[in-house]
Design an enzyme around this catalytic site. Structure first.
Site, PDB file in Angstrom:
ATOM      1  N   CYS A   1      37.724   7.147  94.451  1.00 41.99           N
ATOM      2  CA  CYS A   1      37.374   8.185  93.482  1.00 41.99           C
ATOM      3  C   CYS A   1      37.205   9.545  94.193  1.00 41.99           C
ATOM      4  O   CYS A   1      38.139  10.057  94.778  1.00 41.99           O
ATOM      5  CB  CYS A   1      36.158   7.794  92.656  1.00 41.99           C
ATOM      6  SG  CYS A   1      36.020   8.807  91.158  1.00 41.99           S
TER       7      CYS A   1
ATOM      8  N   HIS B   1      37.892   3.091  90.394  1.00 44.19           N
ATOM      9  CA  HIS B   1      36.658   2.515  90.934  1.00 44.19           C
ATOM     10  C   HIS B   1      36.879   1.036  91.194  1.00 44.19           C
ATOM     11  O   HIS B   1      36.748   0.210  90.284  1.00 44.19           O
ATOM     12  CB  HIS B   1      35.510   2.725  89.948  1.00 44.19           C
ATOM     13  CG  HIS B   1      35.034   4.132  89.878  1.00 44.19           C
ATOM     14  ND1 HIS B   1      34.155   4.666  90.798  1.00 44.19           N
ATOM     15  CD2 HIS B   1      35.331   5.135  89.020  1.00 44.19           C
ATOM     16  CE1 HIS B   1      33.925   5.933  90.504  1.00 44.19           C
ATOM     17  NE2 HIS B   1      34.625   6.237  89.435  1.00 44.19           N
TER      18      HIS B   1
ATOM     19  N   GLU C   1      35.000  -0.993  92.600  1.00 41.25           N
ATOM     20  CA  GLU C   1      33.760  -1.763  92.449  1.00 41.25           C
ATOM     21  C   GLU C   1      33.464  -2.164  91.017  1.00 41.25           C
ATOM     22  O   GLU C   1      32.643  -3.059  90.775  1.00 41.25           O
ATOM     23  CB  GLU C   1      32.584  -0.968  93.040  1.00 41.25           C
ATOM     24  CG  GLU C   1      32.186   0.272  92.258  1.00 41.25           C
ATOM     25  CD  GLU C   1      33.022   1.517  92.539  1.00 41.25           C
ATOM     26  OE1 GLU C   1      32.658   2.588  92.026  1.00 41.25           O
ATOM     27  OE2 GLU C   1      34.036   1.413  93.267  1.00 41.25           O
TER      28      GLU C   1
END
Length: 195
Positions: free
Chosen positions: A77, A177, A179
């Site tokens: 990001c 992202h 995650e």
């Protein structure tokens, strides 16, 4: 294996820690130069605004440290955007690892900026994408993006094509992202840790 998450003034780092916990990967969260230099893998994640974040990196010397690293480095990001040469977000000079300028999405009828939500990526040409299905869905939140360029190793399209992932030498980057991108994001993180 020693994995370091770079500590700086960025949001969403806790989600990266949770993601690494889920795959059983130990990590150290630090801004200590020696700890970062001695790591086997370095992750540079986050959510933030380009000029404020670059100001912090310059003040702490991380803007010089990160480009000098020799081990695999993954930026995600805002981490990816700051690894580029320049961002149109407040006309910010960035670290220049990737010689490409990050640009704001142009206005388009019926299309909202920021680009926020799930979108598919494709045209993989990187070890980060090993095992990903064609057109894997991942999660984005951004108003600025790197155009498709010589460092592009995966693409996405929102208003126009842009770089979903970049790679140059030991530097890897993802605009999405990892995650919070479900199984696909977890696969990308696992692949990075295997490099």
């Amino acid at each position: 294996m020693k994995t370091v998450i770079i500590k700086y003034n960025a949001g969403n780092v806790q989600s990266v820690m949770y993601a690494l916990d889920r795959i059983g990967a130990g990590y150290l969260y630090t801004d200590d130069e020696q700890e970062i230099r001695s790591a086997d893998k370095v992750i540079f994640p986050g959510v933030g605004e380009a000029s404020t974040t670059m100001h912090y990196l310059r003040r702490t010397g991380l803007d010089q440290l990160i480009p000098s690293l020799k081990q695999p480095v993954l930026g995600t990001c805002i981490g990816m955007q700051l690894m580029c040469r320049f961002s149109e977000e407040n006309n910010t000079e960035c670290m220049g690892i990737f010689d490409v300028d990050v640009k704001r999405f142009p206005a388009a009828t019926g299309m909202k900026v920021p680009h926020m939500g799930w979108n598919n990526i494709g045209h993989y040409n990187t070890k980060l994408a090993d095992g990903l299905p064609d057109n894997a869905f991942v999660y984005f939140v951004h108003s600025f993006a790197a155009p498709v360029c010589e460092y592009t190793v995966a693409t996405c399209e929102y208003i126009q094509p842009f770089s979903a992932m970049l790679q140059k030498d030991n530097f890897y980057a993802a605009q999405f992202h990892c995650e919070i991108s479900g199984n696909a994001g977890q696969q990308v993180l696992e692949n990075f840790l295997k490099i």
